[in-house]
Enzyme design. Structure first.
Site, PDB file in Angstrom:
ATOM      1  N   HIS A  68       0.844  -1.190   0.000  1.00 21.76           N
ATOM      2  CA  HIS A  68       0.000   0.000   0.000  1.00 21.76           C
ATOM      3  C   HIS A  68       0.886   1.249   0.000  1.00 21.76           C
ATOM      4  O   HIS A  68       2.113   1.145   0.192  1.00 21.76           O
ATOM      5  CB  HIS A  68      -0.950   0.006   1.218  1.00 21.76           C
ATOM      6  CG  HIS A  68      -0.261   0.010   2.545  1.00 21.76           C
ATOM      7  ND1 HIS A  68      -0.265  -1.064   3.412  1.00 21.76           N
ATOM      8  CD2 HIS A  68       0.472   0.979   3.165  1.00 21.76           C
ATOM      9  CE1 HIS A  68       0.420  -0.758   4.492  1.00 21.76           C
ATOM     10  NE2 HIS A  68       0.879   0.459   4.366  1.00 21.76           N
TER      11      HIS A  68
HETATM   12  P1  TYD Z   1      -1.510  -2.865   7.655  1.00 23.62           P
HETATM   13  O1  TYD Z   1      -1.009  -1.484   7.834  1.00 23.62           O
HETATM   14  O2  TYD Z   1      -2.246  -3.198   6.391  1.00 23.62           O
HETATM   15  O3  TYD Z   1      -0.312  -3.895   7.853  1.00 23.62           O
HETATM   16  P2  TYD Z   1       0.919  -4.250   6.868  1.00 23.62           P
HETATM   17  O4  TYD Z   1       1.236  -3.038   6.072  1.00 23.62           O
HETATM   18  O5  TYD Z   1       2.022  -4.655   7.775  1.00 23.62           O
HETATM   19  O6  TYD Z   1       0.542  -5.396   6.001  1.00 23.62           O
HETATM   20  O7  TYD Z   1      -2.416  -3.239   8.913  1.00 23.62           O
HETATM   21  C1  TYD Z   1      -2.850  -4.571   9.152  1.00 23.62           C
HETATM   22  C2  TYD Z   1      -4.080  -4.501  10.028  1.00 23.62           C
HETATM   23  O8  TYD Z   1      -3.766  -3.919  11.287  1.00 23.62           O
HETATM   24  C3  TYD Z   1      -5.206  -3.669   9.430  1.00 23.62           C
HETATM   25  O9  TYD Z   1      -6.431  -4.309   9.729  1.00 23.62           O
HETATM   26  C4  TYD Z   1      -5.134  -2.367  10.188  1.00 23.62           C
HETATM   27  C5  TYD Z   1      -4.560  -2.766  11.525  1.00 23.62           C
HETATM   28  N1  TYD Z   1      -3.699  -1.719  12.115  1.00 23.62           N
HETATM   29  C6  TYD Z   1      -4.155  -1.034  13.222  1.00 23.62           C
HETATM   30  O10 TYD Z   1      -5.268  -1.255  13.736  1.00 23.62           O
HETATM   31  N2  TYD Z   1      -3.342  -0.081  13.788  1.00 23.62           N
HETATM   32  C7  TYD Z   1      -2.118   0.197  13.283  1.00 23.62           C
HETATM   33  O11 TYD Z   1      -1.401   1.072  13.826  1.00 23.62           O
HETATM   34  C8  TYD Z   1      -1.671  -0.519  12.124  1.00 23.62           C
HETATM   35  C9  TYD Z   1      -0.310  -0.249  11.506  1.00 23.62           C
HETATM   36  C10 TYD Z   1      -2.492  -1.469  11.578  1.00 23.62           C
END
Ligand code: TYD
Length: 151
Positions: free
Chosen positions: A58
């Site tokens: 993303h």
């Molecule tokens: P995401 O940022 O998509 O993780 P990555 O980039 O590591 O694959 O987040 C994964 C999940 O965690 C998504 O459902 C959102 C949640 N999340 C939070 O609730 N708080 C946070 O600070 C972060 C980074 C993610």
């Protein structure tokens, strides 16, 4: 150190204190090593399916982050919409600044990889661009806006 040619990314070096005690102490200070006010810290670990997993995938509209791999290693694909490069994070003191509008994918983790991330704002799903085509379209749109302003 790999030269970074994508936009909105830079290497960040944390301080490393080796003082005669066992172990190493590393420090990252706001506005010194981290180029923004830190509002949130999160960490990624326990990568059980480490060989196949990809995280990230993303970009953010405005969030800035600095990511350190404080144990193990992984690769990070960086893509600014015009060019892309893959870097290796394998040193606890060598982090990567991920500015806004930078598509990033973390992958090729080893099993003991731990990522520590400093973020400029609280979690906000509305700040994410999770579709690659939407990301490229937003970069093109922003590029056009810059041209209009500078014309
Ligand atoms: P995401 O940022 O998509 O993780 P990555 O980039 O590591 O694959 O987040 C994964 C999940 O965690 C998504 O459902 C959102 C949640 N999340 C939070 O609730 N708080 C946070 O600070 C972060 C980074 C993610």
């Amino acid at each position: 150190m790999d030269r970074l040619f994508v936009k909105n990314a830079q290497w960040i070096m944390a301080k490393k204190i080796v003082d005669g005690h066992d172990g190493i102490l590393s420090v990252a200070n706001e506005m010194e090593n981290i180029p923004f006010d830190i509002k949130r810290v999160y960490y990624i670990y326990n990568l059980i399916n480490h060989r196949n997993v990809e995280r990230g995938r993303h970009a953010h509209k405005s969030l800035e982050q600095v990511m350190f791999c404080i144990n193990g290693q992984c690769n990070v694909l960086l893509d600014d919409g015009m060019s892309a490069q893959e870097i290796v994070l394998d040193q606890p003191t060598k982090g990567i600044y991920l500015g806004a509008n930078l598509w990033h994918v973390m992958r090729e983790f080893n099993s003991n990889c731990i990522l520590l991330v400093f973020a400029s704002d609280f979690y906000n799903e509305l700040d994410y661009i999770r579709n690659y085509d939407d990301f490229v379209a937003s970069v093109v749109e922003k590029g056009n806006m810059v041209n209009v302003i500078s014309a």
